[in-house]
Design a protein around this motif. Structure first.
Motif, PDB file in Angstrom:
ATOM      1  N   THR A  14      33.987  51.018  23.143  1.00 42.08           N
ATOM      2  CA  THR A  14      32.648  50.551  23.529  1.00 42.08           C
ATOM      3  C   THR A  14      32.328  49.181  22.929  1.00 42.08           C
ATOM      4  O   THR A  14      31.196  48.712  23.052  1.00 42.08           O
ATOM      5  N   LEU A  15      33.310  48.552  22.294  1.00 42.87           N
ATOM      6  CA  LEU A  15      33.056  47.309  21.570  1.00 42.87           C
ATOM      7  C   LEU A  15      32.599  46.181  22.502  1.00 42.87           C
ATOM      8  O   LEU A  15      31.592  45.510  22.248  1.00 42.87           O
ATOM      9  N   VAL A  16      33.334  45.966  23.583  1.00 45.82           N
ATOM     10  CA  VAL A  16      32.992  44.882  24.501  1.00 45.82           C
ATOM     11  C   VAL A  16      31.635  45.129  25.135  1.00 45.82           C
ATOM     12  O   VAL A  16      30.836  44.197  25.325  1.00 45.82           O
ATOM     13  N   ARG A  17      31.347  46.371  25.448  1.00 46.36           N
ATOM     14  CA  ARG A  17      30.043  46.700  26.031  1.00 46.36           C
ATOM     15  C   ARG A  17      28.917  46.372  25.059  1.00 46.36           C
ATOM     16  O   ARG A  17      27.894  45.804  25.452  1.00 46.36           O
ATOM     17  N   SER A  18      29.097  46.704  23.797  1.00 45.52           N
ATOM     18  CA  SER A  18      28.074  46.415  22.791  1.00 45.52           C
ATOM     19  C   SER A  18      27.888  44.908  22.630  1.00 45.52           C
ATOM     20  O   SER A  18      26.750  44.427  22.525  1.00 45.52           O
ATOM     21  N   ILE A  19      29.001  44.170  22.621  1.00 48.43           N
ATOM     22  CA  ILE A  19      28.913  42.717  22.480  1.00 48.43           C
ATOM     23  C   ILE A  19      28.181  42.102  23.676  1.00 48.43           C
ATOM     24  O   ILE A  19      27.296  41.248  23.522  1.00 48.43           O
ATOM     25  N   ASN A  20      28.546  42.527  24.874  1.00 49.56           N
ATOM     26  CA  ASN A  20      27.903  41.986  26.068  1.00 49.56           C
ATOM     27  C   ASN A  20      26.411  42.282  26.083  1.00 49.56           C
ATOM     28  O   ASN A  20      25.586  41.411  26.397  1.00 49.56           O
ATOM     29  N   THR A  21      26.048  43.514  25.747  1.00 48.48           N
ATOM     30  CA  THR A  21      24.636  43.892  25.734  1.00 48.48           C
ATOM     31  C   THR A  21      23.856  43.065  24.723  1.00 48.48           C
ATOM     32  O   THR A  21      22.741  42.596  25.002  1.00 48.48           O
ATOM     33  N   THR A  22      24.436  42.870  23.548  1.00 49.71           N
ATOM     34  CA  THR A  22      23.750  42.125  22.501  1.00 49.71           C
ATOM     35  C   THR A  22      23.601  40.650  22.862  1.00 49.71           C
ATOM     36  O   THR A  22      22.528  40.062  22.676  1.00 49.71           O
ATOM     37  N   VAL A  23      24.665  40.049  23.387  1.00 48.64           N
ATOM     38  CA  VAL A  23      24.606  38.628  23.745  1.00 48.64           C
ATOM     39  C   VAL A  23      23.571  38.391  24.843  1.00 48.64           C
ATOM     40  O   VAL A  23      22.761  37.453  24.771  1.00 48.64           O
ATOM     41  N   VAL A  24      23.576  39.242  25.860  1.00 51.19           N
ATOM     42  CA  VAL A  24      22.616  39.088  26.961  1.00 51.19           C
ATOM     43  C   VAL A  24      21.186  39.241  26.456  1.00 51.19           C
ATOM     44  O   VAL A  24      20.267  38.546  26.910  1.00 51.19           O
ATOM     45  N   ALA A  25      20.973  40.140  25.498  1.00 53.41           N
ATOM     46  CA  ALA A  25      19.626  40.331  24.952  1.00 53.41           C
ATOM     47  C   ALA A  25      19.223  39.189  24.018  1.00 53.41           C
ATOM     48  O   ALA A  25      18.047  38.823  23.945  1.00 53.41           O
ATOM     49  N   LEU A  26      20.204  38.620  23.305  1.00 56.10           N
ATOM     50  CA  LEU A  26      19.894  37.558  22.342  1.00 56.10           C
ATOM     51  C   LEU A  26      19.569  36.220  23.006  1.00 56.10           C
ATOM     52  O   LEU A  26      18.803  35.424  22.446  1.00 56.10           O
ATOM     53  N   LEU A  27      20.135  35.956  24.163  1.00 54.99           N
ATOM     54  CA  LEU A  27      19.941  34.649  24.801  1.00 54.99           C
ATOM     55  C   LEU A  27      18.472  34.343  25.102  1.00 54.99           C
ATOM     56  O   LEU A  27      17.966  33.285  24.698  1.00 54.99           O
ATOM     57  N   PRO A  28      17.728  35.227  25.780  1.00 55.25           N
ATOM     58  CA  PRO A  28      16.312  34.901  26.011  1.00 55.25           C
ATOM     59  C   PRO A  28      15.486  34.884  24.729  1.00 55.25           C
ATOM     60  O   PRO A  28      14.547  34.099  24.601  1.00 55.25           O
ATOM     61  N   VAL A  29      15.839  35.739  23.784  1.00 53.59           N
ATOM     62  CA  VAL A  29      15.117  35.749  22.504  1.00 53.59           C
ATOM     63  C   VAL A  29      15.367  34.449  21.750  1.00 53.59           C
ATOM     64  O   VAL A  29      14.455  33.888  21.131  1.00 53.59           O
ATOM     65  N   ALA A  30      16.606  33.947  21.802  1.00 51.97           N
ATOM     66  CA  ALA A  30      16.910  32.667  21.172  1.00 51.97           C
ATOM     67  C   ALA A  30      16.117  31.540  21.818  1.00 51.97           C
ATOM     68  O   ALA A  30      15.677  30.597  21.142  1.00 51.97           O
ATOM     69  N   GLY A  31      15.920  31.631  23.141  1.00 52.42           N
ATOM     70  CA  GLY A  31      15.094  30.643  23.812  1.00 52.42           C
ATOM     71  C   GLY A  31      13.662  30.653  23.306  1.00 52.42           C
ATOM     72  O   GLY A  31      13.047  29.603  23.078  1.00 52.42           O
ATOM     73  N   LEU A  32      13.116  31.864  23.099  1.00 49.56           N
ATOM     74  CA  LEU A  32      11.761  31.976  22.558  1.00 49.56           C
ATOM     75  C   LEU A  32      11.669  31.405  21.145  1.00 49.56           C
ATOM     76  O   LEU A  32      10.724  30.699  20.805  1.00 49.56           O
ATOM     77  N   LEU A  33      12.674  31.712  20.330  1.00 49.07           N
ATOM     78  CA  LEU A  33      12.620  31.333  18.923  1.00 49.07           C
ATOM     79  C   LEU A  33      12.873  29.847  18.709  1.00 49.07           C
ATOM     80  O   LEU A  33      12.090  29.159  18.045  1.00 49.07           O
ATOM     81  N   PHE A  34      13.966  29.342  19.265  1.00 49.80           N
ATOM     82  CA  PHE A  34      14.383  27.976  18.958  1.00 49.80           C
ATOM     83  C   PHE A  34      13.740  26.931  19.873  1.00 49.80           C
ATOM     84  O   PHE A  34      13.456  25.819  19.432  1.00 49.80           O
ATOM     85  N   ILE A  35      13.525  27.286  21.121  1.00 46.18           N
ATOM     86  CA  ILE A  35      12.917  26.326  22.044  1.00 46.18           C
ATOM     87  C   ILE A  35      11.395  26.475  22.055  1.00 46.18           C
ATOM     88  O   ILE A  35      10.658  25.523  21.830  1.00 46.18           O
ATOM     89  N   GLY A  36      10.924  27.707  22.312  1.00 52.04           N
ATOM     90  CA  GLY A  36       9.486  27.924  22.355  1.00 52.04           C
ATOM     91  C   GLY A  36       8.815  27.717  21.018  1.00 52.04           C
ATOM     92  O   GLY A  36       7.806  27.022  20.898  1.00 52.04           O
ATOM     93  N   GLY A  37       9.389  28.323  19.961  1.00 52.37           N
ATOM     94  CA  GLY A  37       8.768  28.213  18.648  1.00 52.37           C
ATOM     95  C   GLY A  37       9.122  26.952  17.897  1.00 52.37           C
ATOM     96  O   GLY A  37       8.318  26.438  17.120  1.00 52.37           O
ATOM     97  N   GLY A  38      10.331  26.431  18.127  1.00 51.10           N
ATOM     98  CA  GLY A  38      10.770  25.262  17.370  1.00 51.10           C
ATOM     99  C   GLY A  38      10.492  23.946  18.062  1.00 51.10           C
ATOM    100  O   GLY A  38       9.749  23.108  17.573  1.00 51.10           O
ATOM    101  N   VAL A  39      11.064  23.771  19.264  1.00 48.64           N
ATOM    102  CA  VAL A  39      10.942  22.497  19.965  1.00 48.64           C
ATOM    103  C   VAL A  39       9.532  22.284  20.506  1.00 48.64           C
ATOM    104  O   VAL A  39       8.924  21.228  20.323  1.00 48.64           O
TER     105      VAL A  39
END
Length: 372
Positions: free
Chosen positions: A242-267
């Protein structure tokens, strides 16, 4: 098929993999080090509780405030004696937040802001939040978190077993501790949005953990009726499958959150997004880590303490030692477990082959077959 997809297929079939269980003490040490750092951060620096928890005042102005946010921060901090948080609103106005301010002090601050900003006092909107209301919010947050934990333990104990429930609970506490520690270290403000973010990442963390547990539950069926794999080996294969599935799920979830944090909150300077996006970003990463490196290895540790698992491991090691002594190659991995019928057929085939070999060996007397 892509390289990642091919790797996932090979991991699922057990052709390749990383031994998470054997190296679990390394990851336990990493988690303990991170957790201690987080606890020290909370103990030394403390948490910057928002106005919703500590009480205080929020002053809102219109676009006539001809002053920068940094200047407004200095003015409000000097007038109140507490650190002020100033944000620029979309209409050009300012939102000035000051914690631990009572009604009398709020009126004084309002007059000072009126003089410094050049705005009539009646044009500055002031909202007060009492400390008792903030305490109620904090109590409700803790109550909600406690109820969530209890329900998680009950569900996992019923759906799987108590060892998995304990391991999942430890992993969840691990994720919360790390997230709270990051808040203390970076100095972000803790608001109701932070609590919402914490509850959200607990759901993600639990999802990843349950996916691995479900694979492990399927793999351990009739485990004591076979002599090919120990419980730890089956647990390790469950993580890898289940390793690849966990990695894919986490990366897909982190991308929009990273946009909120670094672009929305930072930039863009949308500071109000930071309280929820930081908890989501750190929590999602910690949840993926704990489900792989903490939860399942803990289950294996607890399960291997059972007498029947100890006996199974002893039989398997003895079988492998005997095969090595005869110079035989250990059995190939194959599936992580086999049912009774498959196991009996294998044993019957091996026995039949041994008998045939014993009967055929004397007949040839070392001569080449087909020659007399």
């Amino acid at each position: 098929m892509s390289r990642l997809g091919n790797l996932g297929a090979r991991l699922y079939r057990g052709e390749v993999g990383y031994d998470f269980i054997r190296n679990r003490k390394i990851w336990y040490g990493v988690s303990i080090l991170i957790t201690i750092t987080a606890i020290i951060g909370v103990a030394v620096g403390g948490l910057r509780m928002g106005i919703e928890f500590k009480g205080g005042a929020v002053f809102t102005t219109d676009s006539r405030a001809q002053i920068s946010t940094s200047e407004a921060t200095d003015v409000a901090t000097e007038a109140s004696g507490h650190l002020a948080i100033v944000q620029e609103l979309g209409n050009g106005g300012l939102r000035i937040q000051i914690t631990e301010v009572d009604t009398a002090k709020a009126n004084e601050i309002k007059e000072t802001l009126s003089d410094e900003l050049g705005i009539p006092a009646e044009e500055i909107n002031a909202d007060l939040v009492g400390p008792s209301w903030g305490e109620q919010i904090a109590n409700k947050a803790w109550t909600g978190l406690g109820i969530f934990m209890i329900l998680v333990v009950i569900y996992l104990a019923i759906a799987f077993e108590w060892r998995m429930a304990v391991a999942a609970l430890i992993a969840l506490i691990h994720d919360i501790t790390i997230t709270v520690g990051v808040y203390a270290l970076v100095g972000f403000e803790v608001t109701p949005g932070t609590v919402i973010g914490l509850l959200t990442i607990l759901g993600y963390s639990l999802y990843d953990t349950v996916v691995v547990f479900d694979s492990l539950k399927e793999g351990q069926k009739d485990i004591t009726k076979q002599t090919r794999f120990t419980y730890s080996e089956i647990a390790n294969r469950s993580i890898n499958s289940t390793l690849v599935r966990s990695i894919n799920t986490t990366v897909v979830a982190l991308l929009p959150v990273a946009g909120l944090l670094f672009i929305g909150g930072g930039v863009l300077g949308a500071g109000m997004l930071n309280d929820i996006s930081l908890s989501l970003f750190v929590g999602l990463a910690a949840g993926a880590y704990s489900s792989i490196f903490i939860a399942t290895p803990l289950v294996a540790d607890l399960k291997e303490r059972e007498p029947q698992m100890k006996a199974l491991k002893k039989r398997i090691l003895a079988k492998r030692a005997a095969a090595a002594a005869r110079g035989e190659t250990p059995e190939d991995d194959g599936p992580a477990y086999r049912n009774d019928e498959a196991t009996e057929n294998d044993e019957a085939t091996e026995t039949a082959g041994a008998v045939v070999g014993q009967r055929q060996q004397p007949r040839g007397h070392g001569r080449t077959p087909g020659k007399r």
